[in-house]
Design a protein around this motif. Structure first.
Motif, PDB file in Angstrom:
ATOM      1  N   GLU A 248       0.780  -1.071  -0.012  1.00  0.00           N
ATOM      2  CA  GLU A 248       0.036  -0.070   0.018  1.00  0.00           C
ATOM      3  C   GLU A 248       0.930   1.244  -0.042  1.00  0.00           C
ATOM      4  O   GLU A 248       0.301   2.330   0.151  1.00  0.00           O
ATOM      5  CB  GLU A 248      -0.813   0.014   1.236  1.00  0.00           C
ATOM      6  CG  GLU A 248      -0.361  -0.049   2.474  1.00  0.00           C
ATOM      7  CD  GLU A 248       0.153  -1.314   3.155  1.00  0.00           C
ATOM      8  OE1 GLU A 248       0.081  -1.447   4.335  1.00  0.00           O
ATOM      9  OE2 GLU A 248       0.005  -2.218   2.402  1.00  0.00           O
TER      10      GLU A 248
ATOM     11  N   ARG B  80       2.377   4.418  -1.588  1.00  0.00           N
ATOM     12  CA  ARG B  80       2.227   4.869  -2.510  1.00  0.00           C
ATOM     13  C   ARG B  80       3.338   5.222  -3.509  1.00  0.00           C
ATOM     14  O   ARG B  80       4.486   5.181  -2.825  1.00  0.00           O
ATOM     15  CB  ARG B  80       1.458   6.486  -2.326  1.00  0.00           C
ATOM     16  CG  ARG B  80       0.169   6.162  -1.742  1.00  0.00           C
ATOM     17  CD  ARG B  80      -0.084   7.630  -1.123  1.00  0.00           C
ATOM     18  NE  ARG B  80       0.043   8.738  -1.916  1.00  0.00           N
ATOM     19  CZ  ARG B  80       0.126   9.934  -1.772  1.00  0.00           C
ATOM     20  NH1 ARG B  80       0.125  10.404  -0.424  1.00  0.00           N
ATOM     21  NH2 ARG B  80       0.254  11.109  -2.417  1.00  0.00           N
TER      22      ARG B  80
ATOM     23  N   ASP C  17       1.426   5.205   6.937  1.00  0.00           N
ATOM     24  CA  ASP C  17      -0.094   5.502   6.949  1.00  0.00           C
ATOM     25  C   ASP C  17      -0.021   6.072   5.215  1.00  0.00           C
ATOM     26  O   ASP C  17       0.787   5.648   4.257  1.00  0.00           O
ATOM     27  CB  ASP C  17      -0.525   6.344   7.515  1.00  0.00           C
ATOM     28  CG  ASP C  17       0.211   7.813   7.764  1.00  0.00           C
ATOM     29  OD1 ASP C  17       0.474   8.163   6.562  1.00  0.00           O
ATOM     30  OD2 ASP C  17       0.357   8.345   8.777  1.00  0.00           O
ATOM     31  N   GLU C  18      -1.482   6.516   4.966  1.00  0.00           N
ATOM     32  CA  GLU C  18      -1.523   6.697   3.449  1.00  0.00           C
ATOM     33  C   GLU C  18      -0.529   7.976   3.114  1.00  0.00           C
ATOM     34  O   GLU C  18      -0.369   7.821   1.942  1.00  0.00           O
ATOM     35  CB  GLU C  18      -3.118   7.102   3.258  1.00  0.00           C
ATOM     36  CG  GLU C  18      -3.374   7.592   2.016  1.00  0.00           C
ATOM     37  CD  GLU C  18      -4.787   8.138   1.928  1.00  0.00           C
ATOM     38  OE1 GLU C  18      -5.246   8.613   0.765  1.00  0.00           O
ATOM     39  OE2 GLU C  18      -5.304   8.255   3.253  1.00  0.00           O
ATOM     40  N   CYS C  19      -0.158   8.809   4.026  1.00  0.00           N
ATOM     41  CA  CYS C  19       0.519   9.968   3.625  1.00  0.00           C
ATOM     42  C   CYS C  19       2.070   9.893   3.994  1.00  0.00           C
ATOM     43  O   CYS C  19       2.723  10.780   3.677  1.00  0.00           O
ATOM     44  CB  CYS C  19       0.014  11.049   4.213  1.00  0.00           C
ATOM     45  SG  CYS C  19      -1.664  11.613   3.769  1.00  0.00           S
TER      46      CYS C  19
ATOM     47  N   PRO D  82      -2.242  13.949   0.360  1.00  0.00           N
ATOM     48  CA  PRO D  82      -2.979  13.050  -0.755  1.00  0.00           C
ATOM     49  C   PRO D  82      -3.154  13.689  -2.065  1.00  0.00           C
ATOM     50  O   PRO D  82      -3.120  13.017  -3.343  1.00  0.00           O
ATOM     51  CB  PRO D  82      -4.355  12.536  -0.284  1.00  0.00           C
ATOM     52  CG  PRO D  82      -4.231  12.785   1.286  1.00  0.00           C
ATOM     53  CD  PRO D  82      -3.155  13.889   1.348  1.00  0.00           C
TER      54      PRO D  82
END
Length: 279
Positions: free
Chosen positions: A10, A12, A44-46, A72
């Protein structure tokens, strides 16, 4: 750009590709201590953490960790923080142990101070002296008049320790001719421990140690010396005895053949010697 090893699917793409950015941040801090890129992991996502080998002397197995971040909706990556962390094979110091847990019997040296722990279960409150000399003298013998005395747990703890080291089940005690209870060097303790324990006063025995009454050693006061009759298994050895050695007959004949016979005629050399001496 260096090859990227991604440990989390996951991560990015923009974060996984920031290897050079992360390396530059480390080189600014430590120009010669940054090795190969080891991988990246998503936080995490960022944000994600890039790991690099640490080539600093003395830090074998350690890794640099650089956290990069990107919002994001942006294509710009920034460095959040960096740190030097131990890897799976890193040499690290053992877990810290407080000094009061590291100290062992025998560590106390002259001049050292060692206070008992707060609320030590081995100690119990004592009692105030009455002022009566006869009462206070007897009270002192059983521990009264002191601020603290041994509790039952404290006595049991000491008894177990003494029993294990100088008790009847030790190899020394099993081979002893008698037990400490009947030894003249045995000095019983006072108080409740007197029933089973005392101090050895024999310098050649367990001198100064608290021993169980069932303990024993070869230096018991009733030990008898050997009678001096020698060992019943072996004959006595006399180092002054004469050893007779038989000589072979052949050797005797050979030795006697080299000696002159009394009745043999004189040789020519003998005649010349004799004539020269005759007037």
């Amino acid at each position: 750009m260096s090859a990227v090893s991604v440990s989390e699917t996951e991560v990015r793409t923009i974060l996984a590709g920031a290897v050079d950015l992360a390396r530059r941040a480390l080189v600014d801090l430590e120009p010669t201590g940054v090795g190969v890129h080891l991988g990246v992991r998503a936080e995490d996502e960022c944000s994600a953490t890039h790991r690099f080998e640490a080539t600093l002397p003395g830090y074998h197995g350690w890794q640099w960790a650089v956290v990069v971040a990107a919002a994001p909706d942006t294509d710009r990556v920034t460095v959040s923080e960096s740190a030097l962390l131990p890897g799976p094979d890193a040499l690290i110091a053992p877990d810290f142990v407080p000094w009061d847990q590291r100290i062992r019997p025998g560590d106390l040296a002259p001049g050292d101070l060692l206070a008992p722990p707060a609320g030590d279960s081995r100690l119990a409150p004592g009692y105030t002296a009455t002022g009566d000399p006869e009462v206070d003298e007897l009270a002192g013998q059983v521990g009264l008049g002191r601020k603290q005395v041994l509790s039952r747990e404290g006595r049991e703890d000491a008894a177990e320790r003494w029993y294990a080291e100088f008790g009847p089940d030790t190899e020394m005690a099993k081979a002893a001719p008698g037990a400490c209870e009947s030894c003249g060097f045995y000095v019983p303790l006072a108080g409740a421990l007197r029933a089973c324990f005392g101090v050895c006063a024999n310098a050649m025995g367990a001198d100064g140690h608290v021993v169980h009454m069932g303990y024993g050693c070869g230096a018991h006061s009733d030990t008898q010396l050997p009678t001096g009759a020698g060992s019943p298994i072996y004959q006595a050895y006399d180092d002054a005895a004469i050893e007779v050695v038989a000589v072979a007959p052949e050797a005797t004949v050979a030795e006697s053949a080299d000696l002159p016979r009394p009745d043999s005629a004189p040789t020519e050399a003998d005649d010349s010697t004799t004539s020269s001496d005759t007037p």
